[in-house]
Write a protein that holds these residues in place. Structure first.
Motif, PDB file in Angstrom:
ATOM      1  N   SER A 129      50.584  10.616 -26.073  1.00  0.00           N
ATOM      2  CA  SER A 129      50.714   9.971 -24.766  1.00  0.00           C
ATOM      3  C   SER A 129      52.196   9.855 -24.394  1.00  0.00           C
ATOM      4  O   SER A 129      52.986   9.265 -25.128  1.00  0.00           O
ATOM      5  CB  SER A 129      50.084   8.578 -24.824  1.00  0.00           C
ATOM      6  OG  SER A 129      50.538   7.777 -23.761  1.00  0.00           O
ATOM      7  N   SER A 145      53.618   8.057 -22.222  1.00  0.00           N
ATOM      8  CA  SER A 145      54.068   6.677 -22.068  1.00  0.00           C
ATOM      9  C   SER A 145      54.240   5.985 -23.428  1.00  0.00           C
ATOM     10  O   SER A 145      55.175   5.197 -23.606  1.00  0.00           O
ATOM     11  CB  SER A 145      53.121   5.884 -21.160  1.00  0.00           C
ATOM     12  OG  SER A 145      51.793   5.974 -21.602  1.00  0.00           O
ATOM     13  N   SER A 157      54.685   4.347 -14.451  1.00  0.00           N
ATOM     14  CA  SER A 157      54.027   3.474 -13.484  1.00  0.00           C
ATOM     15  C   SER A 157      53.600   2.183 -14.179  1.00  0.00           C
ATOM     16  O   SER A 157      53.539   2.122 -15.420  1.00  0.00           O
ATOM     17  CB  SER A 157      52.799   4.172 -12.885  1.00  0.00           C
ATOM     18  OG  SER A 157      51.775   4.282 -13.863  1.00  0.00           O
ATOM     19  N   THR A 158      53.277   1.179 -13.419  1.00  0.00           N
ATOM     20  CA  THR A 158      52.799  -0.085 -13.986  1.00  0.00           C
ATOM     21  C   THR A 158      51.565   0.156 -14.845  1.00  0.00           C
ATOM     22  O   THR A 158      51.427  -0.396 -15.933  1.00  0.00           O
ATOM     23  CB  THR A 158      52.482  -1.085 -12.863  1.00  0.00           C
ATOM     24  OG1 THR A 158      53.658  -1.257 -12.081  1.00  0.00           O
ATOM     25  CG2 THR A 158      52.027  -2.422 -13.395  1.00  0.00           C
ATOM     26  N   HIS A 159      50.669   1.006 -14.358  1.00  0.00           N
ATOM     27  CA  HIS A 159      49.441   1.338 -15.086  1.00  0.00           C
ATOM     28  C   HIS A 159      49.772   2.023 -16.418  1.00  0.00           C
ATOM     29  O   HIS A 159      49.213   1.659 -17.465  1.00  0.00           O
ATOM     30  CB  HIS A 159      48.558   2.238 -14.215  1.00  0.00           C
ATOM     31  CG  HIS A 159      47.310   2.689 -14.883  1.00  0.00           C
ATOM     32  ND1 HIS A 159      46.237   1.864 -15.113  1.00  0.00           N
ATOM     33  CD2 HIS A 159      46.965   3.895 -15.393  1.00  0.00           C
ATOM     34  CE1 HIS A 159      45.288   2.526 -15.732  1.00  0.00           C
ATOM     35  NE2 HIS A 159      45.705   3.775 -15.913  1.00  0.00           N
ATOM     36  N   GLN A 160      50.677   3.002 -16.407  1.00  0.00           N
ATOM     37  CA  GLN A 160      51.061   3.700 -17.639  1.00  0.00           C
ATOM     38  C   GLN A 160      51.711   2.740 -18.628  1.00  0.00           C
ATOM     39  O   GLN A 160      51.434   2.790 -19.831  1.00  0.00           O
ATOM     40  CB  GLN A 160      52.035   4.841 -17.329  1.00  0.00           C
ATOM     41  CG  GLN A 160      51.426   6.005 -16.597  1.00  0.00           C
ATOM     42  CD  GLN A 160      52.500   6.991 -16.171  1.00  0.00           C
ATOM     43  OE1 GLN A 160      53.544   6.606 -15.644  1.00  0.00           O
ATOM     44  NE2 GLN A 160      52.241   8.275 -16.401  1.00  0.00           N
ATOM     45  N   ARG A 207      51.359  -0.547 -18.817  1.00  0.00           N
ATOM     46  CA  ARG A 207      50.352  -1.476 -19.334  1.00  0.00           C
ATOM     47  C   ARG A 207      49.489  -0.793 -20.394  1.00  0.00           C
ATOM     48  O   ARG A 207      49.235  -1.353 -21.467  1.00  0.00           O
ATOM     49  CB  ARG A 207      49.473  -2.018 -18.213  1.00  0.00           C
ATOM     50  CG  ARG A 207      48.515  -3.109 -18.684  1.00  0.00           C
ATOM     51  CD  ARG A 207      47.732  -3.769 -17.553  1.00  0.00           C
ATOM     52  NE  ARG A 207      48.594  -4.106 -16.443  1.00  0.00           N
ATOM     53  CZ  ARG A 207      48.444  -3.632 -15.193  1.00  0.00           C
ATOM     54  NH1 ARG A 207      47.464  -2.819 -14.900  1.00  0.00           N
ATOM     55  NH2 ARG A 207      49.268  -4.000 -14.230  1.00  0.00           N
ATOM     56  N   ASN A 208      49.037   0.428 -20.099  1.00  0.00           N
ATOM     57  CA  ASN A 208      48.216   1.154 -21.076  1.00  0.00           C
ATOM     58  C   ASN A 208      48.982   1.398 -22.378  1.00  0.00           C
ATOM     59  O   ASN A 208      48.430   1.244 -23.465  1.00  0.00           O
ATOM     60  CB  ASN A 208      47.734   2.488 -20.504  1.00  0.00           C
ATOM     61  CG  ASN A 208      46.593   2.305 -19.523  1.00  0.00           C
ATOM     62  OD1 ASN A 208      45.993   1.243 -19.425  1.00  0.00           O
ATOM     63  ND2 ASN A 208      46.303   3.355 -18.780  1.00  0.00           N
ATOM     64  N   ASP A 224      49.486  -1.991 -24.230  1.00  0.00           N
ATOM     65  CA  ASP A 224      48.195  -2.459 -24.762  1.00  0.00           C
ATOM     66  C   ASP A 224      47.776  -1.623 -25.976  1.00  0.00           C
ATOM     67  O   ASP A 224      47.356  -2.171 -26.995  1.00  0.00           O
ATOM     68  CB  ASP A 224      47.104  -2.409 -23.691  1.00  0.00           C
ATOM     69  CG  ASP A 224      47.259  -3.471 -22.620  1.00  0.00           C
ATOM     70  OD1 ASP A 224      48.110  -4.380 -22.774  1.00  0.00           O
ATOM     71  OD2 ASP A 224      46.538  -3.379 -21.598  1.00  0.00           O
TER      72      ASP A 224
END
Length: 171
Positions: free
Chosen positions: A19, A21, A48-51, A53-54, A57
């Motif tokens: 990944s 990110s 991105s915020t989504h990347q 966060r993923n 996490d």
């Protein structure tokens, strides 16, 4: 060296480790130290915020990072060992000019993980090497690739939670 990974476990491990990110997060912390939570987005502004966060996490769930009070997000021992593995993979790719003579760190790491992925499955364990759609590599490169494959397997054996779809099950 062999390890017993099912095709699903090998796929899960490579997907996670490759990944972009996660590579960025682990290597940024490795290079520059802990990142305060409020500075993650600014420090890793290409994600991105989504990347982001993923990545955080997944890294936390798999025991690669932790929140250190007063310091922020830092690497665990497993995370530091992963950063070392990423460095070894990128060095191999740079030395052998794959996927190209000039490319970014995460592309090099992802490419080598792609080369090694098939060899994590028991029936292919003795055949680390190029994928059918990749230009052939030299004998020296294959020998070096076997060495980084050993490092990858050693890391995975020590961090079985990464190969498991449910990291809690492996703990």
């Amino acid at each position: 060296m062999s390890a017993s990974f099912t095709p699903a476990e090998a796929h899960h491990a490579i997907d996670l480790l490759a990944s972009h990110s996660l590579i960025r997060l682990v290597t940024e912390i490795d290079d520059n130290g802990a990142i305060p939570s409020r500075r993650l987005a600014g420090t890793l502004s290409d994600l991105s915020t989504h990347q982001l966060r993923n990545a955080t996490d997944a890294a936390r769930a798999h025991g690669l990072v932790r929140v250190a009070p007063g310091a922020g997000l830092e690497l665990t021992d497993s995370g530091m060992e992963l950063a070392d593995l990423y460095d070894a993979l990128a060095r191999w790719a740079r030395r052998h000019a794959v996927p190209a003579a000039v490319c970014e760190f995460s592309s090099r790491v992802r490419h080598v993980l792609g080369l090694l992925a098939p060899s994590l499955i028991p029936e292919n364990a003795d055949h680390p090497g190029p994928l059918p759609d990749v230009r052939p590599i030299s004998v020296e490169a294959e020998v070096d690739l076997a060495r980084v494959r050993t490092l990858l397997i050693q890391w995975l054996v020590g961090n079985l939670q990464v190969a498991r779809a449910d990291p809690e099950r492996a703990a």
